[in-house]
Enzyme design. Structure first.
Site, PDB file in Angstrom:
ATOM      1  N   ASN A   8       0.839  -1.080   0.138  1.00  0.00           N
ATOM      2  CA  ASN A   8      -0.005   0.001   0.179  1.00  0.00           C
ATOM      3  C   ASN A   8       0.881   1.251  -0.082  1.00  0.00           C
ATOM      4  OD1 ASN A   8      -1.768   2.096   0.373  1.00  0.00           O
ATOM      5  ND2 ASN A   8      -2.177   1.520   2.504  1.00  0.00           N
ATOM      6  N   TRP A   9       0.960   1.796  -1.152  1.00  0.00           N
ATOM      7  CA  TRP A   9       1.967   3.113  -1.142  1.00  0.00           C
ATOM      8  C   TRP A   9       1.406   4.355  -0.615  1.00  0.00           C
ATOM      9  CZ3 TRP A   9       5.013   3.719  -6.555  1.00  0.00           C
ATOM     10  CH2 TRP A   9       5.833   2.559  -6.517  1.00  0.00           C
ATOM     11  N   LYS A  10       0.141   4.429  -0.238  1.00  0.00           N
ATOM     12  CA  LYS A  10      -0.393   5.441   0.490  1.00  0.00           C
ATOM     13  C   LYS A  10      -0.442   6.759  -0.373  1.00  0.00           C
ATOM     14  CE  LYS A  10       0.010   3.256   4.851  1.00  0.00           C
ATOM     15  NZ  LYS A  10       0.401   3.287   6.270  1.00  0.00           N
ATOM     16  N   HIS A  88      -9.146   1.208   5.401  1.00  0.00           N
ATOM     17  CA  HIS A  88      -8.235   1.672   5.936  1.00  0.00           C
ATOM     18  C   HIS A  88      -8.192   2.435   6.992  1.00  0.00           C
ATOM     19  CE1 HIS A  88      -3.790   2.556   6.824  1.00  0.00           C
ATOM     20  NE2 HIS A  88      -3.534   1.502   6.036  1.00  0.00           N
ATOM     21  N   GLU A  90      -6.414   4.873   8.349  1.00  0.00           N
ATOM     22  CA  GLU A  90      -5.924   6.269   7.964  1.00  0.00           C
ATOM     23  C   GLU A  90      -7.137   6.938   6.978  1.00  0.00           C
ATOM     24  OE1 GLU A  90      -2.379   5.492   5.713  1.00  0.00           O
ATOM     25  OE2 GLU A  90      -1.510   4.790   7.636  1.00  0.00           O
ATOM     26  N   GLU A 156      -4.963  -4.818  10.886  1.00  0.00           N
ATOM     27  CA  GLU A 156      -3.975  -4.051  11.027  1.00  0.00           C
ATOM     28  C   GLU A 156      -4.021  -3.125  12.324  1.00  0.00           C
ATOM     29  OE1 GLU A 156      -2.164  -2.731   7.002  1.00  0.00           O
ATOM     30  OE2 GLU A 156      -4.011  -1.481   7.235  1.00  0.00           O
ATOM     31  N   GLY A 162       2.840   2.095  10.955  1.00  0.00           N
ATOM     32  CA  GLY A 162       4.020   3.179  10.621  1.00  0.00           C
ATOM     33  C   GLY A 162       4.860   3.477  11.864  1.00  0.00           C
ATOM     34  N   SER A 201       3.800  -2.203  10.033  1.00  0.00           N
ATOM     35  CA  SER A 201       5.263  -2.187  10.280  1.00  0.00           C
ATOM     36  C   SER A 201       5.860  -3.506   9.820  1.00  0.00           C
ATOM     37  CB  SER A 201       5.508  -2.009  11.907  1.00  0.00           C
ATOM     38  OG  SER A 201       5.071  -0.659  12.219  1.00  0.00           O
ATOM     39  N   GLY A 222       3.243  -1.292   4.156  1.00  0.00           N
ATOM     40  CA  GLY A 222       3.209   0.085   3.833  1.00  0.00           C
ATOM     41  C   GLY A 222       4.623   0.598   3.442  1.00  0.00           C
ATOM     42  N   GLY A 223       5.272   1.177   4.337  1.00  0.00           N
ATOM     43  CA  GLY A 223       6.256   1.922   4.056  1.00  0.00           C
ATOM     44  C   GLY A 223       7.455   0.786   3.322  1.00  0.00           C
TER      45      GLY A 223
HETATM   46  P1  PGA Z   1       3.196   0.159   7.559  1.00  0.00           P
HETATM   47  O1  PGA Z   1       1.653   0.438   7.124  1.00  0.00           O
HETATM   48  O2  PGA Z   1       3.525  -0.896   7.180  1.00  0.00           O
HETATM   49  O3  PGA Z   1       3.917   1.452   6.928  1.00  0.00           O
HETATM   50  O4  PGA Z   1       3.146   0.354   8.867  1.00  0.00           O
HETATM   51  C1  PGA Z   1       0.961  -0.553   6.949  1.00  0.00           C
HETATM   52  C2  PGA Z   1      -0.457  -0.298   6.388  1.00  0.00           C
HETATM   53  O5  PGA Z   1      -1.057   1.013   6.846  1.00  0.00           O
HETATM   54  O6  PGA Z   1      -1.026  -0.848   5.625  1.00  0.00           O
END
Ligand code: PGA
Length: 238
Positions: A8-10, A88, A90, A156, A162, A201, A222-223
């Protein structure tokens, strides 16, 4: 079932970053799924040449209409996307998304022929208060679509996203077992076929042990999904 690795590149990625998706597609990335920002989906579908499945990070619940700035599931499918992430944390936080709204998006995604990754997870405060299972149950109750077809759940924990912090393997196992029970209660036999991803993470260093936990069918990253080097290392750990 081989583990499913989803990136997930956000809100990250410009045209030059398409090279990362091309690199994933070109070297052992077959089977990876990537959700780039809307602006890169078209190009990502082209460079992935079918090796990497491209998806959206969100969609609107309606097929079309007067919703300035929004993108429908039908539009994602029209670009060649194969899946969409809904709910998600966020988006729940930044855009006030509710379980009912997430459910409507999941239904829209399925109607457009997309696979749907539906995200749930507790906050740190909820975990500390011993409410994790109640929160997961309520999110599932409120946001699951009517059937298990083309459905994937991502667990999640909000506090693990993050932050570099992850639950213990026992905590991951307990949450995934609980989600499986709820899916089976809701969908019967079909609930056993729903893949459950862990997210929060995930890195090349911890992916292997997380993926060996019972009921963990893959990871939502994510990251660590932003470069081919890192995401391919996670895929190798699987
Ligand atoms: P992260 O994000 O791997 O950067 O913690 C995961 C996500 O939000 O899907």
């Amino acid at each position: 079932m081989p583990a499913l690795i989803v990136g997930n590149w956000k809100m990250n990625g410009l045209g030059e970053d398409i090279a990362e998706i091309a690199a994933m597609a070109g070297s052992g990335g077959r089977g990876l799924w990537i959700a780039p920002p809307f602006t890169l989906i078209d190009r990502a579908v082209i460079v992935s040449a079918g090796a990497v499945k491209i998806g959206g990070q969100d969609c609107h619940a309606n097929e079309k209409g007067a919703h300035t700035g929004c993108v429908s599931a039908a539009m994602l499918a029209d670009l060649g996307a194969g899946f969409v992430i809904v709910g998600h944390s966020e988006r729940r936080r930044d855009n006030g998304e509710t379980d009912a709204g997430v459910r409507a998006k999941a239904i829209a995604g399925k109607a457009a022929g997309l696979e749907v990754i539906l995200c749930i997870g507790e906050t740190q405060g909820q975990r500390d208060a011993g409410e994790t299972e109640a929160v997961l149950a309520a999110q599932l109750e409120g946001s699951l679509p009517d059937d298990a077809e083309a459905l994937i759940i991502a667990y999640e924990p909000v506090w693990a996203i993050g932050t570099g912090r992850t639950p213990t393997l026992d905590e991951v196992a307990a949450a995934h077992r609980f989600i499986r029970e709820r899916l089976a209660a809701r969908f019967g036999g079909a609930g056993h076929g729903v893949r459950i991803l862990y997210g929060g993470s995930v890195t090349p260093a911890n992916a292997g042990e997380l993926l060996r936990v019972d009921e963990v069918g893959g990871v939502l990253v994510g990251g660590a999904s932003l470069t081919a080097q890192s995401l391919l290392a996670i895929a190798a750990a699987a």
